[in-house]
Design a protein around this motif. Structure first.
Motif, PDB file in Angstrom:
ATOM      1  N   LEU A 128       0.842  -1.198   0.000  1.00 54.06           N
ATOM      2  CA  LEU A 128       0.000   0.000   0.000  1.00 54.06           C
ATOM      3  C   LEU A 128       0.878   1.248   0.000  1.00 54.06           C
ATOM      4  O   LEU A 128       2.024   1.214   0.468  1.00 54.06           O
ATOM      5  CB  LEU A 128      -0.906   0.003   1.233  1.00 54.06           C
ATOM      6  CG  LEU A 128      -2.039  -1.009   1.231  1.00 54.06           C
ATOM      7  CD1 LEU A 128      -2.700  -1.065   2.611  1.00 54.06           C
ATOM      8  CD2 LEU A 128      -3.065  -0.674   0.155  1.00 54.06           C
ATOM      9  N   PRO A 129       0.341   2.362  -0.490  1.00 58.36           N
ATOM     10  CA  PRO A 129       1.123   3.609  -0.476  1.00 58.36           C
ATOM     11  C   PRO A 129       1.511   4.007   0.947  1.00 58.36           C
ATOM     12  O   PRO A 129       0.757   3.782   1.893  1.00 58.36           O
ATOM     13  CB  PRO A 129       0.159   4.638  -1.072  1.00 58.36           C
ATOM     14  CG  PRO A 129      -0.845   3.846  -1.830  1.00 58.36           C
ATOM     15  CD  PRO A 129      -0.955   2.527  -1.122  1.00 58.36           C
ATOM     16  N   ASP A 130       2.680   4.595   1.068  1.00 63.99           N
ATOM     17  CA  ASP A 130       3.136   5.115   2.353  1.00 63.99           C
ATOM     18  C   ASP A 130       2.296   6.350   2.695  1.00 63.99           C
ATOM     19  O   ASP A 130       2.139   7.238   1.859  1.00 63.99           O
ATOM     20  CB  ASP A 130       4.624   5.480   2.262  1.00 63.99           C
ATOM     21  CG  ASP A 130       5.165   5.933   3.582  1.00 63.99           C
ATOM     22  OD1 ASP A 130       5.077   7.150   3.869  1.00 63.99           O
ATOM     23  OD2 ASP A 130       5.675   5.095   4.336  1.00 63.99           O
ATOM     24  N   PRO A 131       1.751   6.423   3.903  1.00 60.50           N
ATOM     25  CA  PRO A 131       0.920   7.579   4.266  1.00 60.50           C
ATOM     26  C   PRO A 131       1.632   8.921   4.098  1.00 60.50           C
ATOM     27  O   PRO A 131       1.023   9.910   3.679  1.00 60.50           O
ATOM     28  CB  PRO A 131       0.564   7.334   5.731  1.00 60.50           C
ATOM     29  CG  PRO A 131       0.783   5.880   5.950  1.00 60.50           C
ATOM     30  CD  PRO A 131       1.835   5.445   4.979  1.00 60.50           C
ATOM     31  N   ASP A 132       2.920   8.964   4.406  1.00 62.70           N
ATOM     32  CA  ASP A 132       3.662  10.225   4.257  1.00 62.70           C
ATOM     33  C   ASP A 132       3.801  10.620   2.788  1.00 62.70           C
ATOM     34  O   ASP A 132       3.754  11.807   2.462  1.00 62.70           O
ATOM     35  CB  ASP A 132       5.048  10.118   4.905  1.00 62.70           C
ATOM     36  CG  ASP A 132       4.971  10.057   6.420  1.00 62.70           C
ATOM     37  OD1 ASP A 132       3.948  10.507   6.988  1.00 62.70           O
ATOM     38  OD2 ASP A 132       5.921   9.556   7.048  1.00 62.70           O
ATOM     39  N   ASP A 133       3.969   9.646   1.908  1.00 61.72           N
ATOM     40  CA  ASP A 133       4.074   9.946   0.474  1.00 61.72           C
ATOM     41  C   ASP A 133       2.768  10.516  -0.064  1.00 61.72           C
ATOM     42  O   ASP A 133       2.775  11.337  -0.984  1.00 61.72           O
ATOM     43  CB  ASP A 133       4.438   8.693  -0.324  1.00 61.72           C
ATOM     44  CG  ASP A 133       5.860   8.229  -0.057  1.00 61.72           C
ATOM     45  OD1 ASP A 133       6.652   9.024   0.508  1.00 61.72           O
ATOM     46  OD2 ASP A 133       6.175   7.074  -0.404  1.00 61.72           O
ATOM     47  N   VAL A 134       1.661  10.088   0.502  1.00 62.74           N
ATOM     48  CA  VAL A 134       0.356  10.581   0.060  1.00 62.74           C
ATOM     49  C   VAL A 134       0.089  11.968   0.637  1.00 62.74           C
ATOM     50  O   VAL A 134      -0.549  12.800  -0.001  1.00 62.74           O
ATOM     51  CB  VAL A 134      -0.754   9.589   0.484  1.00 62.74           C
ATOM     52  CG1 VAL A 134      -2.135  10.155   0.243  1.00 62.74           C
ATOM     53  CG2 VAL A 134      -0.582   8.274  -0.266  1.00 62.74           C
ATOM     54  N   LEU A 176      -9.066  -4.769   3.293  1.00 60.46           N
ATOM     55  CA  LEU A 176      -8.067  -4.371   2.301  1.00 60.46           C
ATOM     56  C   LEU A 176      -8.713  -4.027   0.954  1.00 60.46           C
ATOM     57  O   LEU A 176      -8.293  -3.077   0.289  1.00 60.46           O
ATOM     58  CB  LEU A 176      -7.016  -5.457   2.124  1.00 60.46           C
ATOM     59  CG  LEU A 176      -5.933  -5.469   3.200  1.00 60.46           C
ATOM     60  CD1 LEU A 176      -5.112  -6.733   3.114  1.00 60.46           C
ATOM     61  CD2 LEU A 176      -5.051  -4.244   3.081  1.00 60.46           C
ATOM     62  N   GLU A 177      -9.734  -4.776   0.568  1.00 62.10           N
ATOM     63  CA  GLU A 177     -10.439  -4.453  -0.677  1.00 62.10           C
ATOM     64  C   GLU A 177     -11.057  -3.062  -0.602  1.00 62.10           C
ATOM     65  O   GLU A 177     -10.980  -2.292  -1.566  1.00 62.10           O
ATOM     66  CB  GLU A 177     -11.527  -5.494  -0.974  1.00 62.10           C
ATOM     67  CG  GLU A 177     -11.003  -6.806  -1.489  1.00 62.10           C
ATOM     68  CD  GLU A 177     -12.092  -7.831  -1.730  1.00 62.10           C
ATOM     69  OE1 GLU A 177     -11.948  -8.600  -2.703  1.00 62.10           O
ATOM     70  OE2 GLU A 177     -13.085  -7.880  -0.961  1.00 62.10           O
ATOM     71  N   ALA A 178     -11.666  -2.720   0.524  1.00 63.83           N
ATOM     72  CA  ALA A 178     -12.271  -1.401   0.696  1.00 63.83           C
ATOM     73  C   ALA A 178     -11.213  -0.300   0.657  1.00 63.83           C
ATOM     74  O   ALA A 178     -11.411   0.753   0.038  1.00 63.83           O
ATOM     75  CB  ALA A 178     -13.052  -1.341   2.009  1.00 63.83           C
ATOM     76  N   LEU A 179     -10.089  -0.541   1.306  1.00 64.76           N
ATOM     77  CA  LEU A 179      -9.004   0.451   1.317  1.00 64.76           C
ATOM     78  C   LEU A 179      -8.429   0.647  -0.084  1.00 64.76           C
ATOM     79  O   LEU A 179      -8.196   1.783  -0.523  1.00 64.76           O
ATOM     80  CB  LEU A 179      -7.907   0.018   2.290  1.00 64.76           C
ATOM     81  CG  LEU A 179      -6.710   0.945   2.439  1.00 64.76           C
ATOM     82  CD1 LEU A 179      -7.137   2.361   2.806  1.00 64.76           C
ATOM     83  CD2 LEU A 179      -5.754   0.395   3.483  1.00 64.76           C
ATOM     84  N   ILE A 180      -8.228  -0.448  -0.798  1.00 66.08           N
ATOM     85  CA  ILE A 180      -7.708  -0.351  -2.165  1.00 66.08           C
ATOM     86  C   ILE A 180      -8.696   0.398  -3.057  1.00 66.08           C
ATOM     87  O   ILE A 180      -8.299   1.230  -3.876  1.00 66.08           O
ATOM     88  CB  ILE A 180      -7.363  -1.749  -2.717  1.00 66.08           C
ATOM     89  CG1 ILE A 180      -6.090  -2.252  -2.023  1.00 66.08           C
ATOM     90  CG2 ILE A 180      -7.191  -1.734  -4.229  1.00 66.08           C
ATOM     91  CD1 ILE A 180      -5.756  -3.693  -2.292  1.00 66.08           C
ATOM     92  N   GLU A 181      -9.975   0.132  -2.882  1.00 68.36           N
ATOM     93  CA  GLU A 181     -10.992   0.846  -3.665  1.00 68.36           C
ATOM     94  C   GLU A 181     -10.944   2.349  -3.373  1.00 68.36           C
ATOM     95  O   GLU A 181     -11.022   3.169  -4.287  1.00 68.36           O
ATOM     96  CB  GLU A 181     -12.380   0.294  -3.342  1.00 68.36           C
ATOM     97  CG  GLU A 181     -13.483   0.905  -4.182  1.00 68.36           C
ATOM     98  CD  GLU A 181     -14.846   0.293  -3.885  1.00 68.36           C
ATOM     99  OE1 GLU A 181     -15.828   1.045  -3.973  1.00 68.36           O
ATOM    100  OE2 GLU A 181     -14.923  -0.906  -3.573  1.00 68.36           O
ATOM    101  N   ALA A 197      -9.307   7.767  -5.250  1.00 70.25           N
ATOM    102  CA  ALA A 197      -8.482   8.965  -5.088  1.00 70.25           C
ATOM    103  C   ALA A 197      -7.545   9.126  -6.279  1.00 70.25           C
ATOM    104  O   ALA A 197      -7.348  10.241  -6.781  1.00 70.25           O
ATOM    105  CB  ALA A 197      -7.689   8.898  -3.780  1.00 70.25           C
ATOM    106  N   HIS A 198      -6.984   8.022  -6.749  1.00 61.45           N
ATOM    107  CA  HIS A 198      -6.091   8.048  -7.912  1.00 61.45           C
ATOM    108  C   HIS A 198      -6.823   8.605  -9.133  1.00 61.45           C
ATOM    109  O   HIS A 198      -6.282   9.429  -9.880  1.00 61.45           O
ATOM    110  CB  HIS A 198      -5.562   6.638  -8.183  1.00 61.45           C
ATOM    111  CG  HIS A 198      -4.544   6.557  -9.258  1.00 61.45           C
ATOM    112  ND1 HIS A 198      -4.882   6.349 -10.573  1.00 61.45           N
ATOM    113  CD2 HIS A 198      -3.192   6.673  -9.234  1.00 61.45           C
ATOM    114  CE1 HIS A 198      -3.787   6.337 -11.308  1.00 61.45           C
ATOM    115  NE2 HIS A 198      -2.745   6.523 -10.519  1.00 61.45           N
ATOM    116  N   GLU A 199      -8.053   8.152  -9.341  1.00 68.74           N
ATOM    117  CA  GLU A 199      -8.842   8.650 -10.469  1.00 68.74           C
ATOM    118  C   GLU A 199      -9.131  10.138 -10.340  1.00 68.74           C
ATOM    119  O   GLU A 199      -9.028  10.889 -11.321  1.00 68.74           O
ATOM    120  CB  GLU A 199     -10.154   7.873 -10.579  1.00 68.74           C
ATOM    121  CG  GLU A 199      -9.988   6.455 -11.081  1.00 68.74           C
ATOM    122  CD  GLU A 199     -11.298   5.689 -11.122  1.00 68.74           C
ATOM    123  OE1 GLU A 199     -12.368   6.322 -11.269  1.00 68.74           O
ATOM    124  OE2 GLU A 199     -11.257   4.458 -11.013  1.00 68.74           O
TER     125      GLU A 199
END
Length: 148
Positions: free
Chosen positions: A34-40, A97-102, A107-109
Motif C-alpha cells: 500500500l502507499p506510504d501515508p507520508d508519500d500521500v 483491504l479491498e475497501a481500502l484499495i478501492e 483517489a487516484h482517479e
C-alpha cells in the motif's frame, strides 16, 4: 478408519494450514504494498501540477491489489473445501483491504482528473487575464483620445 484415511486427514490438515499461511502471507504483502501515508500526505513540488503528479504516482496500488486477489483466491478455495477452522478473521481482513484499495483507486482517479484539468484551467485563466489586460489597455487608449 483405515491408515490411508488417517493419512489423508493429516494431509488435508497440513494443506489447510499451508493455505491459511498463504492467505495471511498475501494479506501481509498487500499491506506492505500500500502507499506510504507520508508519500500521500507530503509534497515536494514547485507547482500544483507537480504536486498532483507526485500524488498520483504515490497512489499506485496495483501490487497491493494483486496480493489481495491472490489471498482471496486461496481463501475461496479453502473456504469451499471447509479447510479453515476460523475463516471470519481472514474474510474480514480481505474485505478491509479491498475497501481500502478501492478508496485509494478512487483517489487516484480523482487526482488524475485534476492533473488533466489544471493545465486547461491555467490556460483558460491566462487567456482571460490577457483579455482583461487588453480590454483595460483599450479603455485607457480611448480615455486618452477623448482627453485630447
Amino acid at each position: 478408519m483405515s491408515q490411508s484415511t488417517l493419512g489423508d486427514d493429516d494431509l488435508f490438515g497440513e494443506a489447510a494450514a499451508e493455505m491459511r499461511a498463504d492467505v495471511e502471507e498475501h494479506l501481509g504483502e498487500a499491506r506492505s504494498a500500500l502507499p506510504d501515508p507520508d508519500d500521500v500526505w507530503e509534497a515536494d513540488a514547485d507547482n500544483v501540477l507537480g504536486v498532483l503528479n507526485g500524488l498520483r504516482s504515490s497512489l499506485d496500488v496495483e501490487g497491493a491489489a494483486e496480493h489481495v486477489r491472490q489471498a482471496k483466491k486461496w481463501y475461496v478455495i479453502g473456504q469451499r473445501a471447509e479447510a479453515f477452522d476460523d475463516p471470519e478473521d481472514l474474510e474480514a481482513a480481505i474485505e478491509e483491504l479491498e475497501a481500502l484499495i478501492e478508496m485509494v483507486e478512487e483517489a487516484h482517479e480523482l487526482v488524475g482528473e485534476l492533473t488533466n484539468t489544471m493545465p486547461q484551467l491555467r490556460g483558460a485563466l491566462t487567456d482571460a487575464a490577457e483579455a482583461a489586460e487588453a480590454a483595460s489597455a483599450d479603455e485607457d487608449e480611448d480615455e486618452d483620445e477623448e482627453e485630447e
